[in-house]
Design a protein around this motif. Sequence first.
Motif, PDB file in Angstrom:
ATOM      1  N   VAL A   9     -42.454  15.963   3.323  1.00 11.29           N
ATOM      2  CA  VAL A   9     -41.618  16.977   3.957  1.00 11.29           C
ATOM      3  C   VAL A   9     -42.525  18.093   4.473  1.00 11.29           C
ATOM      4  CG1 VAL A   9     -39.698  18.581   3.700  1.00 11.29           C
ATOM      5  CG2 VAL A   9     -39.717  16.442   2.397  1.00 11.29           C
ATOM      6  N   GLY A  10     -42.582  18.251   5.789  1.00  8.95           N
ATOM      7  CA  GLY A  10     -43.447  19.247   6.404  1.00  8.95           C
ATOM      8  C   GLY A  10     -44.642  18.582   7.059  1.00  8.95           C
ATOM      9  N   VAL A  11     -44.704  18.662   8.399  1.00 16.47           N
ATOM     10  CA  VAL A  11     -45.789  18.011   9.128  1.00 16.47           C
ATOM     11  C   VAL A  11     -46.582  19.047   9.914  1.00 16.47           C
ATOM     12  CG1 VAL A  11     -46.386  16.031  10.577  1.00 16.47           C
ATOM     13  CG2 VAL A  11     -44.241  16.025   9.325  1.00 16.47           C
ATOM     14  N   GLY A  12     -46.979  20.113   9.198  1.00 16.72           N
ATOM     15  CA  GLY A  12     -47.907  21.071   9.773  1.00 16.72           C
ATOM     16  C   GLY A  12     -49.322  20.580   9.528  1.00 16.72           C
ATOM     17  N   ASN A  13     -50.267  21.503   9.408  1.00 17.07           N
ATOM     18  CA  ASN A  13     -51.663  21.113   9.196  1.00 17.07           C
ATOM     19  C   ASN A  13     -51.848  20.304   7.919  1.00 17.07           C
ATOM     20  OD1 ASN A  13     -52.501  22.397  11.552  1.00 17.07           O
ATOM     21  ND2 ASN A  13     -52.922  24.335  10.516  1.00 17.07           N
ATOM     22  N   MET A  14     -51.297  20.800   6.796  1.00 19.93           N
ATOM     23  CA  MET A  14     -51.484  20.120   5.524  1.00 19.93           C
ATOM     24  C   MET A  14     -50.760  18.782   5.495  1.00 19.93           C
ATOM     25  SD  MET A  14     -53.615  21.963   3.996  1.00 19.93           S
ATOM     26  CE  MET A  14     -53.641  20.854   2.592  1.00 19.93           C
ATOM     27  N   GLY A  15     -49.488  18.793   5.907  1.00 21.67           N
ATOM     28  CA  GLY A  15     -48.715  17.558   5.877  1.00 21.67           C
ATOM     29  C   GLY A  15     -49.328  16.470   6.740  1.00 21.67           C
ATOM     30  N   THR A  16     -49.779  16.850   7.924  1.00 23.93           N
ATOM     31  CA  THR A  16     -50.417  15.879   8.822  1.00 23.93           C
ATOM     32  C   THR A  16     -51.683  15.311   8.188  1.00 23.93           C
ATOM     33  OG1 THR A  16     -49.545  16.981  10.800  1.00 23.93           O
ATOM     34  CG2 THR A  16     -51.486  15.577  11.086  1.00 23.93           C
ATOM     35  N   GLN A  40     -38.977  18.448  16.291  1.00 27.22           N
ATOM     36  CA  GLN A  40     -39.037  17.081  16.799  1.00 27.22           C
ATOM     37  C   GLN A  40     -40.409  16.746  17.380  1.00 27.22           C
ATOM     38  OE1 GLN A  40     -36.488  14.641  16.681  1.00 27.22           O
ATOM     39  NE2 GLN A  40     -38.260  13.380  17.234  1.00 27.22           N
ATOM     40  N   GLU A  41     -41.041  17.740  18.015  1.00 25.25           N
ATOM     41  CA  GLU A  41     -42.342  17.457  18.619  1.00 25.25           C
ATOM     42  C   GLU A  41     -43.392  17.075  17.570  1.00 25.25           C
ATOM     43  OE1 GLU A  41     -41.914  22.074  18.678  1.00 25.25           O
ATOM     44  OE2 GLU A  41     -40.626  20.297  18.876  1.00 25.25           O
ATOM     45  N   ARG A  42     -43.262  17.609  16.372  1.00 17.35           N
ATOM     46  CA  ARG A  42     -44.195  17.229  15.304  1.00 17.35           C
ATOM     47  C   ARG A  42     -43.937  15.798  14.851  1.00 17.35           C
ATOM     48  NH1 ARG A  42     -44.449  22.570  11.345  1.00 17.35           N
ATOM     49  NH2 ARG A  42     -45.692  23.894  12.737  1.00 17.35           N
ATOM     50  N   LEU A  43     -42.679  15.436  14.761  1.00 18.29           N
ATOM     51  CA  LEU A  43     -42.350  14.058  14.389  1.00 18.29           C
ATOM     52  C   LEU A  43     -42.838  13.086  15.447  1.00 18.29           C
ATOM     53  CD1 LEU A  43     -38.721  14.422  12.956  1.00 18.29           C
ATOM     54  CD2 LEU A  43     -40.878  14.306  11.703  1.00 18.29           C
ATOM     55  N   ASP A  44     -42.693  13.468  16.698  1.00 17.30           N
ATOM     56  CA  ASP A  44     -43.173  12.613  17.786  1.00 17.30           C
ATOM     57  C   ASP A  44     -44.686  12.430  17.699  1.00 17.30           C
ATOM     58  OD1 ASP A  44     -40.573  12.465  18.729  1.00 17.30           O
ATOM     59  OD2 ASP A  44     -40.843  14.065  20.223  1.00 17.30           O
ATOM     60  N   LEU A  58     -35.194  15.072  10.605  1.00 17.48           N
ATOM     61  CA  LEU A  58     -35.272  16.486  10.966  1.00 17.48           C
ATOM     62  C   LEU A  58     -34.745  17.383   9.845  1.00 17.48           C
ATOM     63  CD1 LEU A  58     -34.104  16.279  14.680  1.00 17.48           C
ATOM     64  CD2 LEU A  58     -36.313  17.183  13.906  1.00 17.48           C
ATOM     65  N   ASP A  59     -34.024  16.823   8.909  1.00 20.71           N
ATOM     66  CA  ASP A  59     -33.413  17.567   7.813  1.00 20.71           C
ATOM     67  C   ASP A  59     -33.857  16.935   6.492  1.00 20.71           C
ATOM     68  OD1 ASP A  59     -31.688  18.614   5.820  1.00 20.71           O
ATOM     69  OD2 ASP A  59     -30.101  18.957   7.298  1.00 20.71           O
ATOM     70  N   TYR A  60     -34.474  17.712   5.630  1.00 19.93           N
ATOM     71  CA  TYR A  60     -35.000  17.145   4.385  1.00 19.93           C
ATOM     72  C   TYR A  60     -33.891  16.598   3.487  1.00 19.93           C
ATOM     73  CZ  TYR A  60     -33.790  21.363   1.616  1.00 19.93           C
ATOM     74  OH  TYR A  60     -33.130  22.378   0.967  1.00 19.93           O
ATOM     75  N   HIS A  61     -32.670  17.100   3.639  1.00 19.36           N
ATOM     76  CA  HIS A  61     -31.565  16.571   2.844  1.00 19.36           C
ATOM     77  C   HIS A  61     -31.370  15.076   3.110  1.00 19.36           C
ATOM     78  CE1 HIS A  61     -30.608  20.932   3.113  1.00 19.36           C
ATOM     79  NE2 HIS A  61     -30.301  20.756   1.836  1.00 19.36           N
TER      80      HIS A  61
END
Length: 386
Positions: A9-16, A40-44, A58-61
């Motif tokens: 959950v979370g695709v910023g610098n650390m998640g990526t 969405q652009e991070r998921l893409d 898009l939703d962690y739930h």
Amino acid sequence: MDTVRFGIVGVGNMGTGHIKKFFEGKIQNAVVTAVCDVKQERLDAIREVCGDNVEYFLDYHDLLKCDAVDVVMIATPHYLHPVIGIEAFEAGKHVLSEKPIGVYTKKVEELMEAARKSGKVFGVMYNQRTNPAYQMMRQIVQSGELGSLKRCVWIITDWYRTQAYYNSGGWRATWEGEGGGVLLNQCPHNLDLWQWIFGMPNRIRAFCSFGKYHDIEVDDDVTAYAEYPNGATGVFITSTAESPGTNRLEITGSKGKLVYEANVLTYTKLEEDERVYCFETTDSFKKVPSTTETITFEGRGTGHVGIFQNFTNHLLNGEPLLAPGYEGINGLSISNAMMLSTWTNNFVDLPNDGTEFLSYLEDKIKNSTLKKEDVAGGVSNLDGTY
């Protein structure tokens, strides 16, 4: 179970970075099966790494409902760590959280209670615990080989950050978005190692400077003094505004001294306990005879990969956890105490129930004058909810 399935959950610098390690084959017997981010652009972008065999949310739930996930790895802005963690435990998932474990201890206590009730495994990404130098220092201190502990001094001022760094994310360097500065973002590892090696202090007096060297509202320079139950003392100095800065950890006991700097550990052993020598010698000035050895290390440990592998091995074969999530509150308690000591201009006792700190934090958020777009990175209130 022969393969542990992670949902990130979370695709910023650390998640990526974490996701890439899995797809580079660095973690054995573990796979990423789901990814979540509010953008969405991070998921893409991460789809280029993961391919089409991973579920995207898009939703962690929705990720928490995914049957293909055993472990939820949380790599979001700080306030969301305990919020998502609590819901993940309630959904029957194991949880591995990025540091810090939260922003304020009262919320983390709720997280720990949820973990206990769930019976699931709880870990925190304290990857510096894999560093062989810190492991050796801990072993020497915990074994009693260093004698009665006297002092711990850590100067950790090589966390240099420019204004561009603080401008790079809307949630950074704000009370609402990040909840703190150098203590909460850069230093959780150091605060954890401090207590992991030397133990928890029983009171703190700190002097935190807020926006001293940067255009930010949170702490970027800190000097703190700590006292321990056995009479030992500690000093912790950190900053994001010193270049080149220093990273030097020095621990003194009645039987010797440890100094770790530049990946070199210097161990001075006294031939006699100083507390005995002091009162038995007839010499007025002669120091205790000693020998010194220097230990060098080729690397700094297995880092994030080591924590992921350890967590996986714990689930598969019971390997002891190197960084249990329940210990995440220790370093955060010290950080909160340093802030509260500055705000109250007084000592703060530990343990502390966190009520007063939370009251000050709420006031800081309410009266914030630093306005940044997307301040909370998807967070709209102190509980970290959307």
